[in-house]
Design a protein around this motif. Structure first.
Motif, short mmCIF file in Angstrom:
data_model
loop_
_atom_site.label_atom_id
_atom_site.label_comp_id
_atom_site.label_asym_id
_atom_site.label_seq_id
_atom_site.Cartn_x
_atom_site.Cartn_y
_atom_site.Cartn_z
N ARG A 59 -2.44 -3.56 2.80
CA ARG A 59 -1.35 -2.65 3.14
C ARG A 59 -1.84 -1.49 3.99
N LEU A 62 -2.69 -2.82 7.45
CA LEU A 62 -1.47 -3.04 8.21
C LEU A 62 -0.90 -1.73 8.74
N GLY A 111 1.76 -9.85 7.52
CA GLY A 111 2.44 -8.64 7.05
C GLY A 111 3.70 -8.90 6.24
N PRO A 112 4.71 -9.57 6.81
CA PRO A 112 5.96 -9.81 6.06
C PRO A 112 5.77 -10.68 4.83
N TRP A 117 9.43 -8.62 2.85
CA TRP A 117 10.19 -8.17 4.00
C TRP A 117 10.55 -6.68 3.93
N TRP A 120 7.51 -4.39 4.46
CA TRP A 120 7.06 -4.53 5.84
C TRP A 120 8.00 -3.75 6.77
N ASP A 124 7.30 -0.54 9.28
CA ASP A 124 7.70 -0.63 10.68
C ASP A 124 8.61 0.53 11.06
#
Length: 199
Positions: A59, A62, A111-112, A117, A120, A124
């Motif tokens: 995490r 990312l 990532g997703p 979802w 992520w 984003d």
């Protein structure tokens, strides 16, 4: 105290750097914590202490990738004073940055699926989507856009950019697909433009 904090910061930096290299090369599923700590010349205890587990490290990796992409977008948009060119450059830069080999496995593929979802999307929204929203809001205030909901257009464009980036990442002829993508982005954005003669 300062020395201890410096050591801690260096340990965290090293784990993120090595973790990113492993997640990029092997993907999340095939990356082991043992290989990360071995390459970082640290202990599993250090990784658990700072990140909790492999997912926790991923995490943070990312988010660092998404922050990097956001900075790339800002640099690209700053090449022009024209708001439409800024938006166009930013959208193009997002796709280029997202499909870059050091980012696509972490940002688009793992990532997703690893974080889910919703989480992520939250990350984003904190980075690239935030910049997109700010640009669109400013353009609306300046009368450059048709009168539309900023929330709706932000999510619409962000979703399109994420999907087209994923499509590009899966193509064998990346040069051609990227060229096709840039043409589509140009045509797509034209539809949102409010002409001065209609104002």
């Amino acid at each position: 105290m300062k020395r201890n904090k410096a050591d801690t910061d260096e340990t965290i930096r090293q784990l993120i750097e090595v973790g990113r290299a492993h997640f990029t090369e092997h993907g999340y599923a095939d990356t082991s914590l043992e290989s990360i700590v071995q390459d970082a010349q640290l202990t599993r205890g250090a990784l658990y202490h700072h990140f909790g587990n492999k997912k926790g490290l991923f995490r943070v990796v990312l988010e660092s990738v998404q922050q990097e992409v956001a900075e790339f977008l800002e640099q690209a948009a700053s090449r022009s004073e024209d708001m439409w060119e800024q938006l166009h450059f930013g959208c193009r830069a997002f796709v280029i940055a997202a499909v870059e080999p050091r980012r696509k496995q972490i940002m688009l593929i793992d990532g997703p699926s690893v974080l889910g979802w919703e989480e992520w999307r939250m990350l984003d929204e904190k980075h690239s989507m935030r910049l997109l929203r700010e640009q669109l809001q400013l353009m609306k205030e300046q009368g450059c856009l048709h009168p539309v909901s900023i929330d709706a257009i932000t999510h619409f464009l962000s979703g399109a950019l994420n999907e087209i980036s994923l499509w590009n990442a899966q193509q064998s002829d990346s040069k051609q697909s990227l060229e096709e993508t840039m043409n589509v982005i140009s045509l797509f954005l034209e539809g949102f433009k409010r002409r001065s003669s209609n104002m």
